[in-house]
Design a protein around this motif. Structure first.
Motif, PDB file in Angstrom:
ATOM      1  N   GLY A  27       9.526  -5.078   6.341  1.00 37.65           N
ATOM      2  CA  GLY A  27       9.409  -3.629   6.139  1.00 37.65           C
ATOM      3  C   GLY A  27      10.530  -3.153   5.237  1.00 37.65           C
ATOM      4  O   GLY A  27      11.645  -2.924   5.694  1.00 37.65           O
ATOM      5  N   SER A  28      10.210  -3.106   3.917  1.00 35.06           N
ATOM      6  CA  SER A  28      11.168  -2.628   2.914  1.00 35.06           C
ATOM      7  C   SER A  28      12.486  -3.394   2.896  1.00 35.06           C
ATOM      8  O   SER A  28      13.549  -2.805   2.700  1.00 35.06           O
ATOM      9  N   VAL A  29      12.400  -4.713   3.111  1.00 39.38           N
ATOM     10  CA  VAL A  29      13.599  -5.539   2.923  1.00 39.38           C
ATOM     11  C   VAL A  29      13.849  -5.639   1.422  1.00 39.38           C
ATOM     12  O   VAL A  29      12.924  -5.862   0.644  1.00 39.38           O
ATOM     13  N   GLU A  53      -1.724  -4.544   7.595  1.00 36.41           N
ATOM     14  CA  GLU A  53      -2.782  -4.086   6.676  1.00 36.41           C
ATOM     15  C   GLU A  53      -4.126  -4.687   7.067  1.00 36.41           C
ATOM     16  O   GLU A  53      -5.166  -4.054   6.886  1.00 36.41           O
ATOM     17  N   GLU A  82       7.245  -6.253  12.086  1.00 35.41           N
ATOM     18  CA  GLU A  82       7.157  -5.359  10.939  1.00 35.41           C
ATOM     19  C   GLU A  82       6.713  -3.975  11.397  1.00 35.41           C
ATOM     20  O   GLU A  82       5.512  -3.737  11.582  1.00 35.41           O
ATOM     21  N   HIS A 133      -1.344  -9.310   9.939  1.00 40.37           N
ATOM     22  CA  HIS A 133      -0.521  -8.346   9.196  1.00 40.37           C
ATOM     23  C   HIS A 133      -1.089  -6.947   9.430  1.00 40.37           C
ATOM     24  O   HIS A 133      -2.302  -6.780   9.562  1.00 40.37           O
ATOM     25  N   ALA A 177       7.660   1.178   8.161  1.00 35.85           N
ATOM     26  CA  ALA A 177       8.675   0.693   7.210  1.00 35.85           C
ATOM     27  C   ALA A 177       8.046  -0.137   6.097  1.00 35.85           C
ATOM     28  O   ALA A 177       8.723  -0.522   5.150  1.00 35.85           O
ATOM     29  N   ILE A 178       6.743  -0.421   6.203  1.00 36.89           N
ATOM     30  CA  ILE A 178       6.104  -1.305   5.223  1.00 36.89           C
ATOM     31  C   ILE A 178       5.736  -0.533   3.961  1.00 36.89           C
ATOM     32  O   ILE A 178       4.973   0.433   4.021  1.00 36.89           O
ATOM     33  N   GLY A 179       6.303  -0.957   2.848  1.00 38.54           N
ATOM     34  CA  GLY A 179       5.967  -0.372   1.556  1.00 38.54           C
ATOM     35  C   GLY A 179       6.392   1.078   1.409  1.00 38.54           C
ATOM     36  O   GLY A 179       5.986   1.760   0.465  1.00 38.54           O
ATOM     37  N   LYS A 217       0.803 -10.031  -1.043  1.00 40.21           N
ATOM     38  CA  LYS A 217      -0.381  -9.169  -0.824  1.00 40.21           C
ATOM     39  C   LYS A 217      -1.380  -9.416  -1.966  1.00 40.21           C
ATOM     40  O   LYS A 217      -1.476 -10.544  -2.451  1.00 40.21           O
ATOM     41  N   ASN A 273       5.504 -12.057   0.912  1.00 43.04           N
ATOM     42  CA  ASN A 273       4.087 -11.725   1.069  1.00 43.04           C
ATOM     43  C   ASN A 273       3.657 -10.971  -0.181  1.00 43.04           C
ATOM     44  O   ASN A 273       3.981  -9.799  -0.349  1.00 43.04           O
ATOM     45  N   LEU A 310      10.194 -11.075   6.163  1.00 39.66           N
ATOM     46  CA  LEU A 310       8.888 -11.146   5.494  1.00 39.66           C
ATOM     47  C   LEU A 310       8.927 -10.008   4.477  1.00 39.66           C
ATOM     48  O   LEU A 310       9.001  -8.838   4.847  1.00 39.66           O
ATOM     49  N   ILE A 311       8.898 -10.402   3.209  1.00 39.79           N
ATOM     50  CA  ILE A 311       9.197  -9.445   2.154  1.00 39.79           C
ATOM     51  C   ILE A 311       7.974  -9.182   1.300  1.00 39.79           C
ATOM     52  O   ILE A 311       7.367 -10.130   0.773  1.00 39.79           O
ATOM     53  N   GLY A 312       7.614  -7.922   1.152  1.00 42.15           N
ATOM     54  CA  GLY A 312       6.459  -7.553   0.336  1.00 42.15           C
ATOM     55  C   GLY A 312       6.903  -7.255  -1.088  1.00 42.15           C
ATOM     56  O   GLY A 312       7.102  -8.151  -1.900  1.00 42.15           O
ATOM     57  N   GLY A 313       7.088  -5.968  -1.370  1.00 42.84           N
ATOM     58  CA  GLY A 313       7.406  -5.519  -2.733  1.00 42.84           C
ATOM     59  C   GLY A 313       8.495  -6.329  -3.423  1.00 42.84           C
ATOM     60  O   GLY A 313       8.335  -6.747  -4.578  1.00 42.84           O
TER      61      GLY A 313
HETATM   62  P1  PGA Z   1       7.360  -4.417   2.055  1.00 37.69           P
HETATM   63  O1  PGA Z   1       6.176  -5.202   2.789  1.00 37.69           O
HETATM   64  O2  PGA Z   1       8.525  -5.351   1.958  1.00 37.69           O
HETATM   65  O3  PGA Z   1       6.802  -4.052   0.703  1.00 37.69           O
HETATM   66  O4  PGA Z   1       7.675  -3.219   2.872  1.00 37.69           O
HETATM   67  C1  PGA Z   1       6.418  -6.051   3.878  1.00 37.69           C
HETATM   68  C2  PGA Z   1       5.129  -6.633   4.399  1.00 37.69           C
HETATM   69  O5  PGA Z   1       4.125  -5.914   4.453  1.00 37.69           O
HETATM   70  O6  PGA Z   1       5.066  -7.818   4.794  1.00 37.69           O
END
Ligand code: PGA
Length: 271
Positions: free
Chosen positions: A227-229, A104, A183, A102, A187-189, A11, A9, A247-250
């Motif tokens: 969440g911070s994977v 956010e 998620e 999501h 734990a997200i970001g 973003k 993801n 589901l991976i953000g950063g």
């Molecule tokens: P993150 O985001 O891996 O940066 O914590 C995950 C997400 O919001 O999908």
């Protein structure tokens, strides 16, 4: 058997150059890791809408197994909805997945369980774009012991509109169930990952919730953790019985870290 799905993801990050380089770079890594064999897991990238076409083109040339998804969609198919994008539009450009609800979007754009459920129902009616339903509790909710209740409400709102069949329906030219992403908002970001045990507990709860309505659908629905994977924790998380990828953000914004997470999925798929 459920396959592992590694989904990025992005973003609101990236540009045209990055879209090309990241998709090409990940494709090259994935191909070299698989040593000529068919991919044993699935890869999805979700860039900002404006780069979806670009990502589809690049993935098509580099490695067609890399799928492309949007981060949001309208519940309507067309009409006077300024600024919105519809499912037929996504499908026409080759975008086969969409993230729904999501945290956010729930937090900053007023999406509710009900509005997210309407978008899910639109996917079910349309059929050719796989909904990835994002659910999860805030820190305050976890601390108040409300995790299961919150997640249950988020999923129940969808069940109320589409039933368990909405999860079991074969989307994307009859190939895929809907996907759920658990998620935890805290734990997200944040760099704070749920422990594999904490995540597994909620994943098992979600699977049981589906199984109480249809065991077959529950067993074939991918439930991702988000969440911070990162490369350092992906293997342990994905190894949990009810965790079917991430589901991976950063960590999806760099070729190296996203590919390392794909490597964890490959390792487990081949073990
Ligand atoms: P993150 O985001 O891996 O940066 O914590 C995950 C997400 O919001 O999908």
């Amino acid at each position: 058997m459920r396959r592992l799905l590694v989904a990025g993801n992005w973003k609101m990050h990236g540009d045209v150059t990055m879209t090309t380089e990241l998709v090409e770079g990940v494709a090259a890594k994935v191909v070299s890791m698989s040593e000529g064999k068919d991919l044993s897991y699935e890869v999805l990238v979700c860039p900002p809408s404006i780069y979806l076409s670009k990502a589809v083109d690049v993935a098509g040339r580099a490695l067609s197994e890399i799928k492309v998804g949007a981060q949001n969609v309208s519940e309507h198919s067309h009409g006077a909805y300024t600024g919105e994008i519809s499912l037929p539009m996504l499908s026409e450009i080759g975008c086969g997945y969409v993230l729904l609800g999501h945290s956010e979007r729930r937090q900053y754009y007023g999406e509710t369980n009900e509005s997210v459920a309407k978008k899910f129902a639109a996917c079910t009616a349309f059929g050719d774009v796989v909904p990835v339903l994002c659910v999860g509790e805030s820190l305050a909710e976890r601390e108040a012991g409300l995790t299961e209740q919150v997640v249950e409400n988020q999923i129940q709102a969808v069940l109320d509109l589409v039933g368990i069949e909405g999860f079991g329906k074969k989307y994307l030219q009859n190939t895929k169930n809907a996907v759920i992403a658990y998620e935890p908002v805290w734990a997200i970001g944040t760099g704070k990952t749920a422990t594999p045990e904490q995540a597994q507990e909620v994943h098992a709860f979600i699977r049981e919730m589906l199984a109480s309505l249809d065991r077959g659908i529950a067993d074939s629905t991918q439930i991702l953790y988000g969440g911070s994977v990162k490369p350092s924790n992906a293997l342990e998380l994905f190894a949990q019985k009810d965790i079917d990828g991430g589901l991976i953000g950063g960590a999806s914004l760099e070729i190296e870290s996203f590919s390392e997470i794909c490597k964890a999925a490959q390792k487990l798929a081949e073990s």
